[in-house]
Design a protein around this motif. Structure first.
Motif, PDB file in Angstrom:
ATOM      1  N   THR A   1       0.823  -1.212   0.000  1.00  0.00           N
ATOM      2  CA  THR A   1       0.000   0.000   0.000  1.00  0.00           C
ATOM      3  C   THR A   1       0.861   1.268   0.000  1.00  0.00           C
ATOM      4  O   THR A   1       0.442   2.311   0.488  1.00  0.00           O
ATOM      5  N   LEU A   2       2.045   1.155  -0.563  1.00  0.00           N
ATOM      6  CA  LEU A   2       2.970   2.282  -0.618  1.00  0.00           C
ATOM      7  C   LEU A   2       2.370   3.458  -1.376  1.00  0.00           C
ATOM      8  O   LEU A   2       2.532   4.612  -0.969  1.00  0.00           O
ATOM      9  N   ASP A   3       1.646   3.187  -2.456  1.00  0.00           N
ATOM     10  CA  ASP A   3       1.053   4.277  -3.231  1.00  0.00           C
ATOM     11  C   ASP A   3       0.051   5.084  -2.403  1.00  0.00           C
ATOM     12  O   ASP A   3      -0.037   6.307  -2.532  1.00  0.00           O
ATOM     13  N   VAL A   4      -0.663   4.409  -1.514  1.00  0.00           N
ATOM     14  CA  VAL A   4      -1.615   5.097  -0.638  1.00  0.00           C
ATOM     15  C   VAL A   4      -0.870   6.034   0.311  1.00  0.00           C
ATOM     16  O   VAL A   4      -1.255   7.193   0.499  1.00  0.00           O
TER      17      VAL A   4
ATOM     18  N   LEU B   1       8.107  -0.876  -9.302  1.00  0.00           N
ATOM     19  CA  LEU B   1       7.883  -2.317  -9.128  1.00  0.00           C
ATOM     20  C   LEU B   1       7.432  -2.633  -7.703  1.00  0.00           C
ATOM     21  O   LEU B   1       6.538  -3.452  -7.487  1.00  0.00           O
ATOM     22  N   LEU B   2       8.042  -1.958  -6.744  1.00  0.00           N
ATOM     23  CA  LEU B   2       7.667  -2.162  -5.352  1.00  0.00           C
ATOM     24  C   LEU B   2       6.226  -1.709  -5.117  1.00  0.00           C
ATOM     25  O   LEU B   2       5.430  -2.424  -4.496  1.00  0.00           O
ATOM     26  N   LYS B   3       5.871  -0.550  -5.635  1.00  0.00           N
ATOM     27  CA  LYS B   3       4.507  -0.028  -5.467  1.00  0.00           C
ATOM     28  C   LYS B   3       3.463  -0.963  -6.071  1.00  0.00           C
ATOM     29  O   LYS B   3       2.370  -1.103  -5.529  1.00  0.00           O
ATOM     30  N   SER B   4       3.800  -1.592  -7.167  1.00  0.00           N
ATOM     31  CA  SER B   4       2.846  -2.471  -7.849  1.00  0.00           C
ATOM     32  C   SER B   4       2.816  -3.879  -7.246  1.00  0.00           C
ATOM     33  O   SER B   4       1.990  -4.698  -7.643  1.00  0.00           O
ATOM     34  N   GLY B   5       3.717  -4.161  -6.302  1.00  0.00           N
ATOM     35  CA  GLY B   5       3.750  -5.475  -5.677  1.00  0.00           C
ATOM     36  C   GLY B   5       4.409  -6.544  -6.524  1.00  0.00           C
ATOM     37  O   GLY B   5       4.248  -7.727  -6.271  1.00  0.00           O
ATOM     38  N   LYS B   6       5.166  -6.127  -7.537  1.00  0.00           N
ATOM     39  CA  LYS B   6       5.797  -7.078  -8.461  1.00  0.00           C
ATOM     40  C   LYS B   6       7.203  -7.478  -8.038  1.00  0.00           C
ATOM     41  O   LYS B   6       7.997  -7.884  -8.862  1.00  0.00           O
ATOM     42  N   VAL B   7       7.510  -7.363  -6.757  1.00  0.00           N
ATOM     43  CA  VAL B   7       8.812  -7.781  -6.253  1.00  0.00           C
ATOM     44  C   VAL B   7       8.614  -8.972  -5.323  1.00  0.00           C
ATOM     45  O   VAL B   7       7.545  -9.162  -4.753  1.00  0.00           O
TER      46      VAL B   7
ATOM     47  N   LEU C   1       2.581   0.180   5.139  1.00  0.00           N
ATOM     48  CA  LEU C   1       2.961  -0.028   3.740  1.00  0.00           C
ATOM     49  C   LEU C   1       2.637  -1.431   3.228  1.00  0.00           C
ATOM     50  O   LEU C   1       2.543  -1.634   2.018  1.00  0.00           O
ATOM     51  N   LEU C   2       2.498  -2.376   4.142  1.00  0.00           N
ATOM     52  CA  LEU C   2       2.270  -3.768   3.779  1.00  0.00           C
ATOM     53  C   LEU C   2       1.058  -4.290   4.534  1.00  0.00           C
ATOM     54  O   LEU C   2       0.916  -4.053   5.732  1.00  0.00           O
ATOM     55  N   ARG C   3       0.212  -5.041   3.832  1.00  0.00           N
ATOM     56  CA  ARG C   3      -0.992  -5.576   4.458  1.00  0.00           C
ATOM     57  C   ARG C   3      -1.126  -7.050   4.098  1.00  0.00           C
ATOM     58  O   ARG C   3      -0.976  -7.428   2.933  1.00  0.00           O
TER      59      ARG C   3
END
Length: 74
Positions: free
Chosen positions: A6-9, A34-40, A62-64
């Protein structure tokens, strides 16, 4: 995926630009995207700590965790 990023939030709440955060943390804009999109697959604790320092938040902001849905009908 069991973890939602949820970094973008948090960036929107703090009114911080991605490029400013990336520069502070020491990663590229592409890696932050990539981190914001969860693709890591993972994140270094040092990187997570620097993000939290800059955004004045905790890793839990940042993480849920998304519980897995059970397929069994008991």
């Amino acid at each position: 995926m069991a973890i939602e990023v949820t970094l973008d939030v948090m960036l929107a709440i703090r009114k911080v630009k991605s490029k400013d955060l990336a520069a502070h943390v020491g990663i590229t804009d592409a890696n932050l995207s990539l981190l914001k999109s969860g693709k890591v697959k993972g994140i270094r604790f040092e990187t997570l700590s620097r993000i939290c320092d800059y955004l004045d938040c905790t890793p839990g902001d940042l993480l849920r965790h998304i519980p897995a849905v059970s397929d069994s009908a008991e």
